[in-house]
Design an enzyme around this catalytic site. Structure first.
Site, PDB file in Angstrom:
ATOM      1  N   HIS A 196       0.876  -1.179   0.000  1.00 49.59           N
ATOM      2  CA  HIS A 196       0.000   0.000   0.000  1.00 49.59           C
ATOM      3  C   HIS A 196       0.910   1.225   0.000  1.00 49.59           C
ATOM      4  O   HIS A 196       1.637   1.475   0.962  1.00 49.59           O
ATOM      5  CB  HIS A 196      -0.928  -0.012   1.209  1.00 49.59           C
ATOM      6  N   SER A 197       0.849   1.998  -1.064  1.00 48.64           N
ATOM      7  CA  SER A 197       1.898   2.974  -1.351  1.00 48.64           C
ATOM      8  C   SER A 197       2.013   4.108  -0.347  1.00 48.64           C
ATOM      9  O   SER A 197       3.081   4.698  -0.193  1.00 48.64           O
ATOM     10  CB  SER A 197       1.696   3.540  -2.754  1.00 48.64           C
ATOM     11  N   ARG A 254      -3.322   4.725  -2.143  1.00 51.08           N
ATOM     12  CA  ARG A 254      -3.154   3.390  -1.561  1.00 51.08           C
ATOM     13  C   ARG A 254      -2.918   2.299  -2.616  1.00 51.08           C
ATOM     14  O   ARG A 254      -2.083   1.415  -2.435  1.00 51.08           O
ATOM     15  CB  ARG A 254      -4.410   3.049  -0.754  1.00 51.08           C
ATOM     16  N   SER A 324       1.314  -0.587   7.541  1.00 47.75           N
ATOM     17  CA  SER A 324       1.043   0.313   8.661  1.00 47.75           C
ATOM     18  C   SER A 324      -0.386   0.819   8.474  1.00 47.75           C
ATOM     19  O   SER A 324      -0.925   0.762   7.368  1.00 47.75           O
ATOM     20  CB  SER A 324       2.038   1.488   8.681  1.00 47.75           C
ATOM     21  N   TYR A 375      -9.623  -7.419  11.008  1.00 47.61           N
ATOM     22  CA  TYR A 375     -10.906  -7.527  10.303  1.00 47.61           C
ATOM     23  C   TYR A 375     -10.822  -8.667   9.297  1.00 47.61           C
ATOM     24  O   TYR A 375      -9.736  -9.182   9.007  1.00 47.61           O
ATOM     25  CB  TYR A 375     -11.277  -6.225   9.584  1.00 47.61           C
ATOM     26  N   GLU A 397       1.434  -4.606  11.111  1.00 45.65           N
ATOM     27  CA  GLU A 397       0.933  -3.236  11.004  1.00 45.65           C
ATOM     28  C   GLU A 397       1.822  -2.416  11.938  1.00 45.65           C
ATOM     29  O   GLU A 397       1.745  -2.564  13.156  1.00 45.65           O
ATOM     30  CB  GLU A 397      -0.537  -3.131  11.430  1.00 45.65           C
TER      31      GLU A 397
END
EC number: 3.4.17.-
Length: 436
Positions: A196-197, A254, A324, A375, A397
């Site tokens: 996720h950028s 993202r 993260s 989740y 994360e």
């Protein structure tokens, strides 16, 4: 400038100061071609029950999109963080208040943090140029990371090599660092960062980790034993197109940058594009969603490159995907509540890893399966890895828990990387000592 977590107020700029700031920010963004987020806020909502969670999920379906979930609605015990554009603040706050959803302001003005981040990068860049050095305590662009990779491999060619495993949608090289003491088809460990950028702390942590490996080899007995028996592969920029875009235009992007005929919205969530559980709960068929899974499993070249490489290698024993934020260490499954066959072993290993992490700077991490800790999410990296026979599959994360979110200050890069390293080392040592 930060909003108070308890939802109180904090001193802000005067109307005249704010107008000046707005004009300055708009001029700066226009000059650099970057999106401006002046006045955008990050709100935190703690839903009391499933009904309130449903009300929050309804916000994602609004057209045009009015919120950007940083931490999506998952379960009543977990906070929901969402970026709300300045133009939508009045509407969203009224919506929350009308449904009895209490909120607090985590970030009062996103652009303030972005300006501070950009200024810190510029200062670091000037220092690096004047000293011909690379700062591990700063954020870097894709071009700077690529240059560092070339220099790093040249300086440590006895133990490090560079492999191109594919090309991105926009034809950028997808590069992997291989750490090896020789031999072929050693058992291997995979680490990826930046799928996720906008999660810049992950790239920075990966770079620091790569340097830590070459620095400690021959000095740290555990690491030395690992590298004598196993190879380590690190993909520092898993989403190069998206990452480049976070620097050139939209810091909060993202997804990747793939485009398809007839679809207005751009990009696929690369962590929903894997074969395992593709299209299930926790992913989205709407191309405009931040969790859009794509048209088919492994449709994205960035995902296909990893799948093809790991499959062709055939001897990976651990996979660790670093994200993260939220301070968590998790294992499969994400797609369902079903426990994996070695659930107890993964639980105990995660516990040991977060304890090792805690000893460095006293940062607490939650741990457990993805579906029960964070989740339900389908089509994700670690589920695919586990289903492909990679027994030790984990997802991090990293810092923090929401004060800065994806905009973690560069001053926290080194501490974050240091503590993460101890958790990684724990997982790798266990993998070494439990061959299969």
């Amino acid at each position: 400038m930060q909003g108070t977590p308890a939802g109180g107020t904090s001193p802000g700029p005067s109307p005249m100061d704010r107008q000046t700031l707005l004009v300055f920010s708009l001029i700066l963004a226009a000059a650099l071609g970057q999106m401006n987020f002046t006045g955008d806020q990050v709100l935190r909502v703690l839903a009391k029950d499933e009904k309130q969670l449903s009300l929050l999920r309804d916000l994602e379906g609004l057209k045009p999109q009015k919120v950007d979930f940083w931490r999506g609605p998952a379960r009543p015990s977990l906070p929901v963080d969402m970026r709300v554009p300045f133009s939508e603040l009045k509407y969203i706050k009224a919506y929350l208040e009308s449904h009895g959803l209490a909120y607090s302001i985590m970030i009062k003005d996103i652009q303030v943090l972005l300006d501070e981040e950009r200024e810190a990068m510029a200062k670091s860049r000037r220092l690096e140029r004047s000293t011909s050095s690379f700062s591990y305590s700063s954020y870097h662009t894709l071009e700077e990371i690529s240059s560092w990779i070339d220099n790093f491999v040249t300086e440590h060619s006895d133990i490090v090599s560079k492999i191109q495993i594919g090309n991105s949608f926009e034809n950028r090289s997808i590069l992997v660092l291989k750490f090896s003491t020789g031999g072929s088809r050693h058992p291997a460990i995979w680490i990826d960062t930046g799928i996720h950028s906008r999660e810049w702390i992950t790239h920075a942590t990966g770079i620091w980790t790569a340097n830590k490996i070459v620095s400690d080899y021959g000095k740290d007995r555990v690491l030395t034993d690992i590298l004598k028996a196993m190879d380590i592969f690190i993909e520092l920029v898993t989403n190069p197109d998206g990452f480049a875009f976070t620097h050139s235009m939209n810091r909060l992007w993202r997804k990747n940058k793939s485009i398809r005929p007839g679809i207005f919205c751009i990009g696929v969530d690369l962590n929903r594009n894997w074969k395992s559980g593709f299209g299930g709960n926790g992913s989205n068929s709407n191309p405009c969603s931040e969790t859009y899974h794509g048209p088919s499993p492994q449709s994205e070249p960035e995902v296909a490159a990893i799948v093809n490489f790991i499959t062709a290698h055939g001897n990976f024993k651990a996979l660790i995907s670093i994200h993260s934020y939220s301070q968590m260490l998790m294992y499969p499954y994400g797609r369902s509540l079903e426990p994996v066959s070695n659930q107890r072993e993964l639980y105990d290993l995660a516990k040991d890893a977060v304890e090792a992490l805690y000893k460095v700077h006293g940062i607490e991490y939650f741990f457990g399966s993805i579906s029960t800790t964070l989740y339900v999410a389908s089509g994700i990296t670690v589920d695919w890895a586990y289903d492909s026979g990679i027994k030790y599959a984990f997802s991090f994360e990293l810092r923090d828990t929401g004060r800065y979110g994806f905009l973690l200050p560069a001053t926290q890069i080194i501490p974050t990387a240091q503590e993460t390293w101890m958790a990684l080392r724990t997982i790798m040592e266990h993998t070494l000592n439990h061959p299969y």
